[in-house]
Design a protein around this motif. Structure first.
Motif, PDB file in Angstrom:
ATOM      1  N   GLY A 101      -2.133 -11.801 -13.945  1.00 21.04           N
ATOM      2  CA  GLY A 101      -3.455 -11.253 -14.230  1.00 21.04           C
ATOM      3  C   GLY A 101      -4.450 -12.384 -14.341  1.00 21.04           C
ATOM      4  O   GLY A 101      -4.344 -13.370 -13.609  1.00 21.04           O
ATOM      5  N   LEU A 102      -5.399 -12.267 -15.271  1.00 21.49           N
ATOM      6  CA  LEU A 102      -6.361 -13.369 -15.428  1.00 21.49           C
ATOM      7  C   LEU A 102      -6.687 -13.631 -16.884  1.00 21.49           C
ATOM      8  O   LEU A 102      -6.477 -12.777 -17.749  1.00 21.49           O
ATOM      9  N   PHE A 103      -7.186 -14.841 -17.162  1.00 22.16           N
ATOM     10  CA  PHE A 103      -7.758 -15.224 -18.444  1.00 22.16           C
ATOM     11  C   PHE A 103      -9.177 -15.703 -18.189  1.00 22.16           C
ATOM     12  O   PHE A 103      -9.444 -16.399 -17.207  1.00 22.16           O
ATOM     13  N   ILE A 104     -10.082 -15.314 -19.085  1.00 15.57           N
ATOM     14  CA  ILE A 104     -11.472 -15.759 -19.017  1.00 15.57           C
ATOM     15  C   ILE A 104     -11.851 -16.338 -20.376  1.00 15.57           C
ATOM     16  O   ILE A 104     -11.563 -15.740 -21.423  1.00 15.57           O
ATOM     17  N   GLY A 105     -12.485 -17.494 -20.364  1.00 11.09           N
ATOM     18  CA  GLY A 105     -12.990 -18.090 -21.595  1.00 11.09           C
ATOM     19  C   GLY A 105     -14.502 -18.126 -21.557  1.00 11.09           C
ATOM     20  O   GLY A 105     -15.100 -18.480 -20.540  1.00 11.09           O
ATOM     21  N   SER A 106     -15.127 -17.756 -22.660  1.00 13.24           N
ATOM     22  CA  SER A 106     -16.588 -17.780 -22.741  1.00 13.24           C
ATOM     23  C   SER A 106     -17.039 -18.744 -23.819  1.00 13.24           C
ATOM     24  O   SER A 106     -16.516 -18.730 -24.940  1.00 13.24           O
ATOM     25  N   THR A 107     -18.023 -19.559 -23.495  1.00 13.71           N
ATOM     26  CA  THR A 107     -18.606 -20.476 -24.481  1.00 13.71           C
ATOM     27  C   THR A 107     -19.684 -19.786 -25.310  1.00 13.71           C
ATOM     28  O   THR A 107     -20.274 -20.402 -26.190  1.00 13.71           O
ATOM     29  N   ARG A 108     -19.919 -18.508 -25.014  1.00 14.14           N
ATOM     30  CA  ARG A 108     -20.988 -17.782 -25.703  1.00 14.14           C
ATOM     31  C   ARG A 108     -20.477 -16.719 -26.672  1.00 14.14           C
ATOM     32  O   ARG A 108     -20.774 -16.766 -27.859  1.00 14.14           O
ATOM     33  N   SER A 109     -19.717 -15.729 -26.151  1.00 20.91           N
ATOM     34  CA  SER A 109     -19.311 -14.624 -27.022  1.00 20.91           C
ATOM     35  C   SER A 109     -18.264 -13.761 -26.333  1.00 20.91           C
ATOM     36  O   SER A 109     -18.024 -13.880 -25.128  1.00 20.91           O
ATOM     37  N   MET A 110     -17.675 -12.849 -27.106  1.00 14.50           N
ATOM     38  CA  MET A 110     -16.723 -11.893 -26.537  1.00 14.50           C
ATOM     39  C   MET A 110     -17.426 -10.936 -25.583  1.00 14.50           C
ATOM     40  O   MET A 110     -16.899 -10.588 -24.530  1.00 14.50           O
ATOM     41  N   LYS A 111     -18.628 -10.524 -25.939  1.00 14.95           N
ATOM     42  CA  LYS A 111     -19.394  -9.637 -25.059  1.00 14.95           C
ATOM     43  C   LYS A 111     -19.645 -10.328 -23.718  1.00 14.95           C
ATOM     44  O   LYS A 111     -19.523  -9.711 -22.653  1.00 14.95           O
ATOM     45  N   HIS A 112     -19.989 -11.600 -23.752  1.00 18.03           N
ATOM     46  CA  HIS A 112     -20.228 -12.343 -22.517  1.00 18.03           C
ATOM     47  C   HIS A 112     -18.942 -12.469 -21.705  1.00 18.03           C
ATOM     48  O   HIS A 112     -18.959 -12.361 -20.468  1.00 18.03           O
ATOM     49  N   ALA A 113     -17.808 -12.683 -22.372  1.00 23.91           N
ATOM     50  CA  ALA A 113     -16.530 -12.763 -21.660  1.00 23.91           C
ATOM     51  C   ALA A 113     -16.273 -11.481 -20.893  1.00 23.91           C
ATOM     52  O   ALA A 113     -15.809 -11.504 -19.741  1.00 23.91           O
ATOM     53  N   PHE A 114     -16.592 -10.339 -21.525  1.00 20.74           N
ATOM     54  CA  PHE A 114     -16.415  -9.060 -20.828  1.00 20.74           C
ATOM     55  C   PHE A 114     -17.373  -8.933 -19.646  1.00 20.74           C
ATOM     56  O   PHE A 114     -16.994  -8.449 -18.576  1.00 20.74           O
ATOM     57  N   GLU A 115     -18.617  -9.357 -19.828  1.00 16.54           N
ATOM     58  CA  GLU A 115     -19.593  -9.264 -18.740  1.00 16.54           C
ATOM     59  C   GLU A 115     -19.143 -10.094 -17.537  1.00 16.54           C
ATOM     60  O   GLU A 115     -19.291  -9.663 -16.386  1.00 16.54           O
ATOM     61  N   VAL A 116     -18.588 -11.268 -17.796  1.00 13.64           N
ATOM     62  CA  VAL A 116     -18.052 -12.104 -16.716  1.00 13.64           C
ATOM     63  C   VAL A 116     -16.883 -11.393 -16.038  1.00 13.64           C
ATOM     64  O   VAL A 116     -16.802 -11.315 -14.810  1.00 13.64           O
ATOM     65  N   PHE A 117     -15.975 -10.884 -16.844  1.00 14.64           N
ATOM     66  CA  PHE A 117     -14.799 -10.191 -16.319  1.00 14.64           C
ATOM     67  C   PHE A 117     -15.199  -9.002 -15.457  1.00 14.64           C
ATOM     68  O   PHE A 117     -14.679  -8.805 -14.350  1.00 14.64           O
ATOM     69  N   ASP A 118     -16.127  -8.193 -15.949  1.00 14.07           N
ATOM     70  CA  ASP A 118     -16.537  -6.988 -15.224  1.00 14.07           C
ATOM     71  C   ASP A 118     -17.167  -7.353 -13.882  1.00 14.07           C
ATOM     72  O   ASP A 118     -16.887  -6.719 -12.851  1.00 14.07           O
ATOM     73  N   ALA A 119     -18.017  -8.380 -13.881  1.00 15.54           N
ATOM     74  CA  ALA A 119     -18.646  -8.821 -12.630  1.00 15.54           C
ATOM     75  C   ALA A 119     -17.601  -9.351 -11.650  1.00 15.54           C
ATOM     76  O   ALA A 119     -17.642  -9.045 -10.449  1.00 15.54           O
ATOM     77  N   ILE A 120     -16.664 -10.146 -12.143  1.00  9.12           N
ATOM     78  CA  ILE A 120     -15.611 -10.689 -11.282  1.00  9.12           C
ATOM     79  C   ILE A 120     -14.741  -9.569 -10.718  1.00  9.12           C
ATOM     80  O   ILE A 120     -14.364  -9.583  -9.537  1.00  9.12           O
ATOM     81  N   ASP A 121     -14.436  -8.585 -11.561  1.00  9.47           N
ATOM     82  CA  ASP A 121     -13.598  -7.478 -11.093  1.00  9.47           C
ATOM     83  C   ASP A 121     -14.279  -6.713  -9.964  1.00  9.47           C
ATOM     84  O   ASP A 121     -13.647  -6.349  -8.972  1.00  9.47           O
ATOM     85  N   PHE A 122     -15.595  -6.476 -10.090  1.00 10.95           N
ATOM     86  CA  PHE A 122     -16.357  -5.840  -9.009  1.00 10.95           C
ATOM     87  C   PHE A 122     -16.263  -6.693  -7.744  1.00 10.95           C
ATOM     88  O   PHE A 122     -16.045  -6.181  -6.643  1.00 10.95           O
ATOM     89  N   GLY A 123     -16.465  -8.009  -7.917  1.00 12.79           N
ATOM     90  CA  GLY A 123     -16.448  -8.902  -6.761  1.00 12.79           C
ATOM     91  C   GLY A 123     -15.109  -8.944  -6.057  1.00 12.79           C
ATOM     92  O   GLY A 123     -15.045  -8.967  -4.822  1.00 12.79           O
ATOM     93  N   ILE A 124     -14.016  -8.932  -6.828  1.00  7.92           N
ATOM     94  CA  ILE A 124     -12.679  -8.957  -6.214  1.00  7.92           C
ATOM     95  C   ILE A 124     -12.467  -7.714  -5.364  1.00  7.92           C
ATOM     96  O   ILE A 124     -11.886  -7.774  -4.267  1.00  7.92           O
TER      97      ILE A 124
END
Length: 453
Positions: free
Chosen positions: A160-183
């Motif tokens: 699967g994947l791991f995502i680390g955010s230097t900002r927040s948990m909400k930001h980690a989800f936003e990154v994940f959701d965008a990446i999932d759309f892109g994949i």
């Protein structure tokens, strides 16, 4: 809602539910962690119902390693700890087994983040983490190595994947959701279009970002909210949430706008998490000026030109839906001649070159009309306009669902049979007849209203 002000345990519960509701992990899969300001790590428990985590389910790990909680720690907690130890700047870690992420992991590939700017600007750097058994020290070391090398996303081989955010948990989800759309776009473009997706270059992205600034405009203080404006604010907030639910929008990807009157329109603000959209979030643009204290999406300038050019357009939506975007990152044309719904409602599509939202605003505004509702900007987005914003959303659903249908057909190795020329002519006649009857009914309604006065 100030999400980042919530207790870390509540943040974990809410984001885990969002991941599960988005079908981006299984009921027992995935885990999240947050490092708070005191260095304590909050982490989701092993197993359980990831769609219904409660505050007390979340574990707290003290700096000395003491674990506080009633549930067993996740098998992958050591990976979270290894990532956080390797990168002191990371505040939140997300791990999930979404179908898209797993699909990449089993072919040992990384996300193609240069598909379009909305993805490239949020995704960060990614790399493969060499396979290791779940829960093993080997896997923890392999994942930590990726983050130590400066990546924010690790695709775990056959996992699967791991995502680390230097900002927040909400930001980690936003990154994940965008990446999932892109994949999804990345993997389905060869299916729908017969070739790999085209990518934007670094120089193109840099130029795009230099242009994609909030438009310079004066501000004004609104004098109350009229009935029509309030109605459109509520409609836009509802559609933002629904666009997330229906996978038309990622968490922060997408724009909604509605005309209020001949001199003003509403548009979603910059950086909005659509799942939490509120009517008061929407930004009013009036006579070329922006509602004070708010920051509109940078599409405001383009949308202003579309509204000015087309009095019949009452709502505009722009987005990157994953299946339809396959046609925006390839030379293949979007086919509307599949079913009567797609032919009658989408009517016409036209592609514009990458960057046209800045360089060809007048051309896009000239093209879009009630009978030409769909503009496709290569490697950027779809822009759909209609007499009402709800209709624009409806057209987006049809656009994405039709692309999904084609995907299923091709994967099933079946031959698509399009609507014939004769059938299209019949549909056109029926649409014109219906439009004529609706216009007559509206005229009768208005005349009756006048007589009553």
């Amino acid at each position: 809602m100030k999400f980042d002000h919530l207790h870390p345990a509540d943040q974990i519960c809410q984001i885990m539910k969002r991941i599960y509701d988005r079908k981006e992990t299984t009921v027992s899969g995935g885990n999240l962690s947050i490092r708070d300001s005191e260095g304590h790590i909050w982490v989701s428990p092993s197993g359980g119902d990831k769609g219904n985590l409660q505050h007390d389910d979340v574990l707290e790990i003290l700096p000395d390693g003491t674990v506080i909680g009633t549930k067993p720690a996740s098998l992958e907690t050591p990976i979270h700890q290894a990532i956080l130890a390797a990168r002191q700047d990371i505040k939140a870690v997300l791990h999930a087994h979404s179908p898209a992420a797993v699909a990449l992991s089993i072919v040992h590939e990384t996300p193609q983040t240069m598909l379009y700017p909305a993805l490239a600007n949020i995704a960060g750097k990614s790399a493969l983490a060499v396979y290791g058994a779940p829960g093993s020290d080997t896997l923890a070391a392999n994942v930590a190595k990726v983050f130590k090398e400066g990546c924010d996303v690790a695709i775990l081989e056959n996992h699967g994947l791991f995502i680390g955010s230097t900002r927040s948990m909400k930001h980690a989800f936003e990154v994940f959701d965008a990446i999932d759309f892109g994949i999804r776009t990345q993997l389905n473009t060869p299916v729908l279009c017969g070739h790999e997706p085209s990518l934007i270059r670094e120089a193109q992205l840099k130029e795009y970002n230099e242009r994609a600034q909030v438009p310079v405009m004066g501000t004004f203080a609104p004098d109350g909210v009229g009935n029509e404006e309030q109605l459109q604010r509520e409609m836009m907030a509802m559609l933002c949430k629904r666009a997330c639910q229906k996978e038309i929008f990622s968490a922060t990807g997408g724009v909604i706008s509605a005309r209020v009157d001949g001199n003003s329109f509403l548009i979603t603000p910059q950086g909005l998490d659509h799942a939490y959209a509120d009517p008061d979030d929407m930004v009013l643009i009036q006579n070329g000026k922006c509602e004070e204290g708010k920051v509109p999406q940078f599409y405001a300038e383009l949308f202003q030109k579309i509204y000015d050019k087309n009095p019949g357009i009452g709502g505009i939506v722009a987005a990157n839906p994953p299946y339809a975007m396959c046609y925006a990152v390839s030379e293949t044309d979007y086919d509307i001649t599949l079913i009567p719904e797609s032919y009658n409602i989408l009517m016409s599509t036209k592609k514009f070159p990458f960057g046209s939202t800045f360089t060809k605003q007048d051309e896009i505004a000239e093209y879009l009309a009630v009978n030409r509702p769909v503009a496709i900007v290569e490697n950027e987005c779809y822009i759909i306009a209609s007499p009402a914003v709800f209709k624009s959303f409806d057209r987006f659903e049809i656009t994405e669902y039709s692309a999904k249908s084609v995907n299923m057909t091709i994967r099933g190795q079946k031959k698509i049979v399009n609507i014939t020329e004769e059938q299209m002519k019949e549909l056109s006649v029926r649409v014109k007849d219906r439009q004529k009857k609706l216009a007559e009914a509206e005229r009768s309604r208005m005349e009756s209203k006048i007589h009553k006065k």
